[in-house]
Design a protein around this motif. Structure first.
Motif, PDB file in Angstrom:
ATOM      1  N   SER B  71      46.486  50.028  38.429  1.00 51.96           N
ATOM      2  CA  SER B  71      45.396  49.621  37.544  1.00 51.96           C
ATOM      3  C   SER B  71      45.383  48.103  37.413  1.00 51.96           C
ATOM      4  O   SER B  71      46.397  47.447  37.647  1.00 51.96           O
ATOM      5  CB  SER B  71      45.562  50.264  36.164  1.00 51.96           C
ATOM      6  N   GLY B  72      44.194  47.553  37.062  1.00 53.35           N
ATOM      7  CA  GLY B  72      44.060  46.102  36.890  1.00 53.35           C
ATOM      8  C   GLY B  72      43.269  45.449  38.008  1.00 53.35           C
ATOM      9  O   GLY B  72      42.709  44.373  37.834  1.00 53.35           O
ATOM     10  N   ASN B  73      43.223  46.098  39.139  1.00 48.55           N
ATOM     11  CA  ASN B  73      42.443  45.589  40.272  1.00 48.55           C
ATOM     12  C   ASN B  73      41.956  46.795  41.068  1.00 48.55           C
ATOM     13  O   ASN B  73      42.749  47.641  41.488  1.00 48.55           O
ATOM     14  CB  ASN B  73      43.319  44.681  41.149  1.00 48.55           C
ATOM     15  N   ALA B  74      40.628  46.875  41.264  1.00 46.27           N
ATOM     16  CA  ALA B  74      40.031  48.057  41.888  1.00 46.27           C
ATOM     17  C   ALA B  74      40.164  48.053  43.402  1.00 46.27           C
ATOM     18  O   ALA B  74      39.861  49.046  44.046  1.00 46.27           O
ATOM     19  CB  ALA B  74      38.553  48.147  41.505  1.00 46.27           C
ATOM     20  N   ASN B  75      40.587  46.932  43.976  1.00 47.24           N
ATOM     21  CA  ASN B  75      40.617  46.792  45.442  1.00 47.24           C
ATOM     22  C   ASN B  75      39.298  47.288  46.034  1.00 47.24           C
ATOM     23  O   ASN B  75      39.278  48.030  47.017  1.00 47.24           O
ATOM     24  CB  ASN B  75      41.828  47.514  46.044  1.00 47.24           C
ATOM     25  N   ALA B  76      38.201  46.886  45.393  1.00 47.83           N
ATOM     26  CA  ALA B  76      36.861  47.288  45.839  1.00 47.83           C
ATOM     27  C   ALA B  76      36.107  46.049  46.282  1.00 47.83           C
ATOM     28  O   ALA B  76      36.269  44.970  45.694  1.00 47.83           O
ATOM     29  CB  ALA B  76      36.101  47.957  44.705  1.00 47.83           C
ATOM     30  N   PHE B  77      35.279  46.183  47.305  1.00 48.29           N
ATOM     31  CA  PHE B  77      34.516  45.090  47.882  1.00 48.29           C
ATOM     32  C   PHE B  77      35.468  43.987  48.352  1.00 48.29           C
ATOM     33  O   PHE B  77      35.268  42.806  48.096  1.00 48.29           O
ATOM     34  CB  PHE B  77      33.485  44.540  46.889  1.00 48.29           C
ATOM     35  N   THR B  78      36.529  44.408  49.031  1.00 45.29           N
ATOM     36  CA  THR B  78      37.566  43.480  49.479  1.00 45.29           C
ATOM     37  C   THR B  78      37.716  43.502  51.002  1.00 45.29           C
ATOM     38  O   THR B  78      38.675  42.933  51.537  1.00 45.29           O
ATOM     39  CB  THR B  78      38.917  43.857  48.820  1.00 45.29           C
TER      40      THR B  78
END
Lengths: 406, 406
Positions: B71-78
């Motif tokens: 949690s804390g970073n979605a690792n989305a659009f990376t």
């Protein structure tokens, strides 16, 4: 060529108006004879005045002599009583004006599910009727009379110059909450002194409504009372028809300018709003896709709260486009945000271009402007585009709506 | 027969878990070998962990040995970096466990569009791995580790008794904002010690997700990271298959109970929420119509703010059903609202039954409860029905989301 002029609906030759507001109960009357057209809410729960007005315009040959509109009570979900009250409003005004009630349109805005205060409205007709006038002040009173939680009265008018002479288009509107129009906005009344047939006026209205009022979102709630009526008095003598392309396109331009300005005024004065959001989507596969993505972004509570708080959390914009239903590949999209003078490029062809703390500080500064421009290119290889308008979501939206009827 | 038990995922035989949380960065690991199934976000912007996990489960025969979630970073659009980081997380855990990384699922939740803090995550794996355990406390640490703006850790477990023996189903979830799941919720991990094939598990998961997680709305934003994974350890020896109807229906019941409780926990703990809204629509033409109307009501910002403020403005509920797309006639609908013990009938077959100030006072009192039950019958003559869950819209939702990343 068009230019902005003062006076709202009263700037248009052949239009008289007036209004009165007593605490939350207002009444406006606009008198203007001419070919007319209307667009209405697509909500399955349709307010009585919408039913009554729609039926009149569908059966009277597309002609209106006046519009009467009250605020404070939507006369929606009020059954047969509501239909009777809506007709009663129109009939009372028809008697004053000595015209056939079938040419009187009626509109309401306010609380849903409460019987209309018809006696008060009749009293107010008595106050408004003798004051009907074509002055700037008369227009101002009409604008104020239809406001509910609106903070700013909304009117706009332009004069267009054509080779065949000049004509004008002017309108007023009210908006604020329960705004994601699916036909017109809560209420809007637009007038022109151009000469135009009712059928052409209807087609122009439908086309322009789709690009203006149907592209604003305050909260995503589509009202039961949305209505936009337009009447052409013909007093300018400038005839608008499909055989005269120059005049027709000038009319379309003038009409769209007025409708768009009114739409933006509604978005900017959304309940509790402090900022206007203008989102333009380009590079879409279809205009529908562009509209879906743009509206999804301005509708997103997470985008709206981030803009309220100047939080540079631009990932929410990308996510809102992602669930909009628009077709695109995340590796092809581009995103930039500007305040009209400063701009920050965040994503280019799927790659995050700048994401250091300096960029985010710059974005924060941009987000503190009164109008925030979001541009997203979907990178589909097609070039369809659309713009939608919305506002931020603030404490005051919650405050206003947590305590509306009481 | 099923009954609630303690321990969340760790109540299920064959499951070990643990988690760690350092300020907003958390990491949970759940170890359990068995047939597995997953449902994922339908957002076009799909986070890297979703892409990675979906591909693994589609190609590894439907089998998992562990799940790792941060949690804390979605690792989305990376982009490609994100895919590399998601695989890196899984590979690091695979090495600790000495298993093939293709059996390790990975999930993330948090801010979109920021590079993952992979070094911190590797450190946290080192902390979590030696502590993996099947205790109630271990489950509690895993639940806490995946929280973002959640106020309450979310877990639920049941034990089912069948003629073939007992089995258990337990799950944990995180929710809060960006919640209108369209496949799973933000993150949910469910375990059972029943024996069941991966394909049947997938079909049960899809069916039950549609009736539970896909029927909750916090803000209407569908996340880029939604994922619900289920693993069946088989340790109870109770075999679930379509030839044994009694056991299958008991499994469906137990599984749906856990999923529904987790879904309701997410709705109730929506960002800033003070109340749970349960809306049941009956008398619909189709189940889809019932779902549309119920979700439209719990999604409406105007309904949500009215419930926050105990404002008896029930007309907004009718309006939200009206624009939902569900087919009905306003003259046939009925509406009542209750707090579970007191009830007020507002509309019966299109007629307002009670609208005096006494009724509205009673409604205000009902609306001050912690759970508000809205029942609407669409009166179509058909009897399809659906329930959706949501929460109120409060100052705190605005506060939390106006200042999330900074």
């Amino acid at each position: 060529m068009i230019q902005e002029i003062k006076g709202g609906v009263c700037a248009v030759d052949g239009v008289k108006a007036f209004g009165v507001k007593e605490s939350k109960y207002g009444l406006a009357v606009i008198v203007a004879k001419g070919n007319a057209a209307g667009v209405y809410t697509k909500n399955k729960v349709v307010a009585a005045p919408v039913i009554v007005t729609k039926e009149k315009l569908e059966t009277n040959g597309g002609y209106l002599e006046a519009v009467i509109a009250n605020s404070g009570n939507a006369n929606a979900f009020t059954g047969d009583d509501g239909l009777k009250d809506a007709n009663d409003m129109a009939n009372t005004l028809a008697e004053c004006l000595d015209v056939d009630p079938k040419y009187i349109a009626v509109a309401s805005t306010g609380v849903i599910g409460r019987k209309l205060h018809i006696d008060k409205i009749k009293d107010q007709i008595g106050t408004v009727f003798p004051n009907l006038d074509s002055s700037e002040k008369a227009n101002a009173e009409a604008m104020k009379a239809i406001m509910t939680t609106d903070l700013v009265p909304k009117g706009f008018a332009v004069e267009a110059q054509t080779a065949k002479g000049n004509f004008r288009v002017g309108g007023i509107a009210k908006g604020s909450g329960m705004i994601e129009p699916n036909m017109g906005t809560m209420l809007s009344f637009v007038y022109t002194d151009a000469e135009i047939s009712a059928s052409l006026l209807q087609s122009v209205l439908a086309e322009v409504t789709d690009r203006t009022f149907n592209r604003i979102v305050v909260d995503g709630d589509t009202s039961t009372n949305d209505m936009c009526l337009v009447t052409a008095t013909g007093k300018s003598g400038v005839n608008v028809n499909l055989n005269d392309e120059a005049v027709y396109s000038e009319f379309l331009n003038a009409f769209e300018t007025v409708m768009k300005e009114l739409a933006k005024m509604i978005a900017k004065d959304g309940e509790g709003a402090t900022k206007l959001i203008e989102c333009t989507v380009t590079g879409a596969y279809s205009e529908d896709d562009a509209v879906s993505a743009a509206k999804s972004i301005v509708r997103s509570p997470l985008v709206k709260t981030a803009i309220f708080g100047n939080d540079p959390n631009w990932g929410r914009i990308v996510a809102a486009a992602g669930y909009s239903g628009a077709d695109f590949d995340q590796s092809a999209i581009s995103l930039d945000i500007s305040d009209g003078s400063n701009q920050v490029f965040l994503v280019k062809a799927g790659k995050i271009t700048e994401n250091d703390s300096g960029t985010l500080e710059k974005l924060k500064a941009i987000m503190s402007a009164e109008t925030i421009f979001i541009s997203m290119d979907l990178g589909t290889g097609y070039s369809e585009t659309a713009t939608a308008w919305g506002c931020d979501l603030t404490y005051d939206y919650v405050k206003i709506n947590a305590d509306y009827t009481t």
